[in-house]
Scaffold this motif. Structure first.
Motif, PDB file in Angstrom:
ATOM      1  N   ARG A  16       0.872  -1.325   0.054  1.00 42.44           N
ATOM      2  CA  ARG A  16       0.163   0.014   0.138  1.00 42.44           C
ATOM      3  C   ARG A  16       0.708   1.212   0.129  1.00 42.44           C
ATOM      4  NH1 ARG A  16      -5.358   1.065   1.476  1.00 42.44           N
ATOM      5  NH2 ARG A  16      -6.121   3.194   2.043  1.00 42.44           N
ATOM      6  N   GLN A  17       1.857   1.214   0.746  1.00 38.15           N
ATOM      7  CA  GLN A  17       2.866   2.430   0.946  1.00 38.15           C
ATOM      8  C   GLN A  17       3.190   2.873  -0.804  1.00 38.15           C
ATOM      9  OE1 GLN A  17       3.605   4.274   3.587  1.00 38.15           O
ATOM     10  NE2 GLN A  17       4.438   5.674   2.030  1.00 38.15           N
ATOM     11  N   VAL A  18       3.431   1.750  -1.519  1.00 32.82           N
ATOM     12  CA  VAL A  18       3.742   2.491  -3.098  1.00 32.82           C
ATOM     13  C   VAL A  18       2.662   3.478  -3.407  1.00 32.82           C
ATOM     14  CG1 VAL A  18       4.204   1.597  -5.351  1.00 32.82           C
ATOM     15  CG2 VAL A  18       4.963   0.429  -3.636  1.00 32.82           C
ATOM     16  N   LEU A  19       1.256   2.887  -3.123  1.00 37.39           N
ATOM     17  CA  LEU A  19       0.285   3.642  -3.600  1.00 37.39           C
ATOM     18  C   LEU A  19       0.201   4.978  -2.960  1.00 37.39           C
ATOM     19  CD1 LEU A  19      -2.596   1.038  -4.216  1.00 37.39           C
ATOM     20  CD2 LEU A  19      -1.008   2.095  -6.138  1.00 37.39           C
ATOM     21  N   VAL A  20       0.259   5.167  -1.816  1.00 39.15           N
ATOM     22  CA  VAL A  20       0.457   6.228  -0.800  1.00 39.15           C
ATOM     23  C   VAL A  20       1.548   7.121  -1.454  1.00 39.15           C
ATOM     24  CG1 VAL A  20       1.130   7.202   1.460  1.00 39.15           C
ATOM     25  CG2 VAL A  20      -0.375   5.092   1.192  1.00 39.15           C
ATOM     26  N   ASP A  21       2.793   6.721  -1.896  1.00 44.31           N
ATOM     27  CA  ASP A  21       3.759   7.505  -2.481  1.00 44.31           C
ATOM     28  C   ASP A  21       3.140   8.150  -3.651  1.00 44.31           C
ATOM     29  OD1 ASP A  21       5.179   6.959  -0.246  1.00 44.31           O
ATOM     30  OD2 ASP A  21       6.572   5.420  -1.153  1.00 44.31           O
ATOM     31  N   VAL A  22       2.594   7.395  -4.572  1.00 42.29           N
ATOM     32  CA  VAL A  22       2.308   7.805  -5.636  1.00 42.29           C
ATOM     33  C   VAL A  22       1.267   8.853  -5.818  1.00 42.29           C
ATOM     34  CG1 VAL A  22       0.954   7.016  -7.795  1.00 42.29           C
ATOM     35  CG2 VAL A  22       2.648   5.613  -7.085  1.00 42.29           C
ATOM     36  N   VAL A  23       0.256   8.809  -4.706  1.00 37.05           N
ATOM     37  CA  VAL A  23      -0.998   9.844  -4.881  1.00 37.05           C
ATOM     38  C   VAL A  23      -0.399  11.064  -4.044  1.00 37.05           C
ATOM     39  CG1 VAL A  23      -2.592   7.975  -5.004  1.00 37.05           C
ATOM     40  CG2 VAL A  23      -1.937   8.921  -2.587  1.00 37.05           C
ATOM     41  N   ASN A  24       0.612  10.910  -3.217  1.00 42.57           N
ATOM     42  CA  ASN A  24       1.296  12.335  -2.889  1.00 42.57           C
ATOM     43  C   ASN A  24       2.287  12.681  -3.418  1.00 42.57           C
ATOM     44  OD1 ASN A  24      -0.253  12.700   0.001  1.00 42.57           O
ATOM     45  ND2 ASN A  24       0.217  10.336  -0.084  1.00 42.57           N
ATOM     46  N   ASP A  25       2.732  12.210  -4.665  1.00 39.24           N
ATOM     47  CA  ASP A  25       3.522  12.880  -5.478  1.00 39.24           C
ATOM     48  C   ASP A  25       3.108  14.285  -5.856  1.00 39.24           C
ATOM     49  OD1 ASP A  25       4.769  13.734  -8.421  1.00 39.24           O
ATOM     50  OD2 ASP A  25       5.762  12.079  -7.488  1.00 39.24           O
ATOM     51  N   THR A  26       4.137  15.260  -6.167  1.00 46.52           N
ATOM     52  CA  THR A  26       3.756  16.642  -6.156  1.00 46.52           C
ATOM     53  C   THR A  26       3.101  16.837  -7.673  1.00 46.52           C
ATOM     54  OG1 THR A  26       5.883  16.779  -7.441  1.00 46.52           O
ATOM     55  CG2 THR A  26       5.763  17.578  -5.143  1.00 46.52           C
ATOM     56  N   LEU A  27       3.111  16.108  -8.401  1.00 48.49           N
ATOM     57  CA  LEU A  27       2.215  15.997  -9.962  1.00 48.49           C
ATOM     58  C   LEU A  27       0.761  15.684  -9.660  1.00 48.49           C
ATOM     59  CD1 LEU A  27       5.008  14.939 -12.312  1.00 48.49           C
ATOM     60  CD2 LEU A  27       4.274  17.296 -11.924  1.00 48.49           C
ATOM     61  N   LEU A  28       0.488  14.750  -8.629  1.00 49.65           N
ATOM     62  CA  LEU A  28      -0.762  14.260  -8.313  1.00 49.65           C
ATOM     63  C   LEU A  28      -1.616  14.597  -6.950  1.00 49.65           C
ATOM     64  CD1 LEU A  28      -0.354  10.395  -9.451  1.00 49.65           C
ATOM     65  CD2 LEU A  28      -1.661  12.300 -10.818  1.00 49.65           C
ATOM     66  N   VAL A  29      -0.737  15.221  -6.217  1.00 49.41           N
ATOM     67  CA  VAL A  29      -1.277  15.256  -4.610  1.00 49.41           C
ATOM     68  C   VAL A  29      -2.619  16.296  -4.894  1.00 49.41           C
ATOM     69  CG1 VAL A  29       0.100  17.227  -4.110  1.00 49.41           C
ATOM     70  CG2 VAL A  29      -0.896  15.657  -2.155  1.00 49.41           C
ATOM     71  N   GLY A  30      -2.550  17.179  -5.771  1.00 51.51           N
ATOM     72  CA  GLY A  30      -3.836  17.991  -5.988  1.00 51.51           C
ATOM     73  C   GLY A  30      -5.016  17.452  -6.622  1.00 51.51           C
ATOM     74  N   ARG A  31      -5.049  16.389  -7.184  1.00 54.31           N
ATOM     75  CA  ARG A  31      -6.153  15.601  -7.682  1.00 54.31           C
ATOM     76  C   ARG A  31      -6.791  14.918  -6.424  1.00 54.31           C
ATOM     77  NH1 ARG A  31      -6.336  18.011 -12.384  1.00 54.31           N
ATOM     78  NH2 ARG A  31      -4.522  17.541 -13.824  1.00 54.31           N
ATOM     79  N   ASP A  32      -6.252  14.760  -5.348  1.00 57.44           N
ATOM     80  CA  ASP A  32      -6.942  13.934  -4.425  1.00 57.44           C
ATOM     81  C   ASP A  32      -7.471  12.563  -4.422  1.00 57.44           C
ATOM     82  OD1 ASP A  32      -7.789  13.891  -1.623  1.00 57.44           O
ATOM     83  OD2 ASP A  32      -9.734  14.996  -1.877  1.00 57.44           O
ATOM     84  N   TYR A  33      -6.551  11.823  -4.783  1.00 57.68           N
ATOM     85  CA  TYR A  33      -6.760  10.404  -5.112  1.00 57.68           C
ATOM     86  C   TYR A  33      -7.067   9.660  -3.735  1.00 57.68           C
ATOM     87  CZ  TYR A  33      -6.078  10.382 -10.307  1.00 57.68           C
ATOM     88  OH  TYR A  33      -6.026  10.342 -11.466  1.00 57.68           O
ATOM     89  N   GLY A  34      -8.145   8.735  -3.926  1.00 54.18           N
ATOM     90  CA  GLY A  34      -8.348   7.803  -2.733  1.00 54.18           C
ATOM     91  C   GLY A  34      -7.930   6.473  -3.297  1.00 54.18           C
ATOM     92  N   ILE A  35      -7.628   5.445  -2.263  1.00 52.49           N
ATOM     93  CA  ILE A  35      -7.012   4.218  -2.473  1.00 52.49           C
ATOM     94  C   ILE A  35      -8.008   3.126  -2.060  1.00 52.49           C
ATOM     95  CG2 ILE A  35      -5.111   2.479  -1.811  1.00 52.49           C
ATOM     96  CD1 ILE A  35      -3.353   5.342  -1.640  1.00 52.49           C
TER      97      ILE A  35
END
Length: 216
Positions: A16-35
């Motif tokens: 799961r941490q891989v996905l947490v890192d992905v959605v919190n990347d600076t290019l994606l964090v503004g999209r507010d992805y849930g997992i």
């Protein structure tokens, strides 16, 4: 659309941490992805999951469905990825998404074929159960299937069709089959193309009424 995908199916990641890192990347964090993610019983620890933009997709329920396969010689159970089912509202439109990573072709296509047939039967059972509640359910079956659109797991078990005009209510359409027959693929092995990464869906997404989500 000027936006990243509303819903994304993931497979073959370690935890799961891989996905947490992905959605919190600076290019994606503004999209507010849930997992949405369940730990997999796969011996290598690789999982499937769904990411979704919270402003566009509202999860209602989700569940994990196990695939039971056994070693030909020892008859011991071989652990593989569970299948993820997520039901939710996409802009208010009820959809169901199955995220898959079917067993690999290790040992050869023919020898490993029963494993993917077993996985396809799980997907078919889930689709049938959803359609027994609502024949007009909008269902997506997606993922790395480790089979081409013309293999028996898709043609004989899921009974996926490639001609839109032939798809009846409670049946499944595979837009990838015509792509595959044109020579397109998602991966190559020993100089031959395969199209293992597929998205299939049920007949209500093919209707011509575009007042809600449809295939276009």
């Amino acid at each position: 659309t000027g936006n990243s995908p509303a819903v994304i199916g993931f497979c073959e990641f370690e935890n799961r941490q891989v996905l947490v890192d992905v959605v919190n990347d600076t290019l994606l964090v503004g999209r507010d992805y849930g997992i949405i993610h369940y730990e997999s019983p796969d011996v290598r620890g690789i999982d499937v999951a769904l990411l979704y933009q919270k402003k566009l997709f509202r999860p209602i329920s989700h569940s994990s469905h196990e695939v039971k396969i056994y070693d030909d010689r020892t008859r011991k159970r071989k652990q593989t990825r569970d299948q993820l089912l997520v039901t939710g509202e996409l802009d208010g439109d009820l959809i169901h998404v199955m995220v898959n990573h079917w067993p690999s072709r290790s040992g050869g296509e023919a020898r490993s074929r029963p494993k993917r047939v077993a996985a396809a039967k799980v997907s078919k059972r889930v689709v049938d159960s959803l359609q027994s509640i609502d024949p007009y359910a909008k269902i997506f079956v997606m993922g790395d299937l480790n089979d081409d659109p013309t293999n028996s797991s898709l043609k004989d078990v899921l009974k996926a069709k490639n001609d839109i005009d032939d798809v009846k209510l409670k049946e499944i359409y595979n837009p990838m089959e015509n792509m595959f027959k044109k020579g397109l693929g998602s991966n190559a092995y020993r100089d031959a193309w395969s199209l293992f990464d597929q998205i299939l869906f049920t007949q209500p997404l093919l209707e011509r009424d575009f007042s809600s989500y449809r295939f276009y």
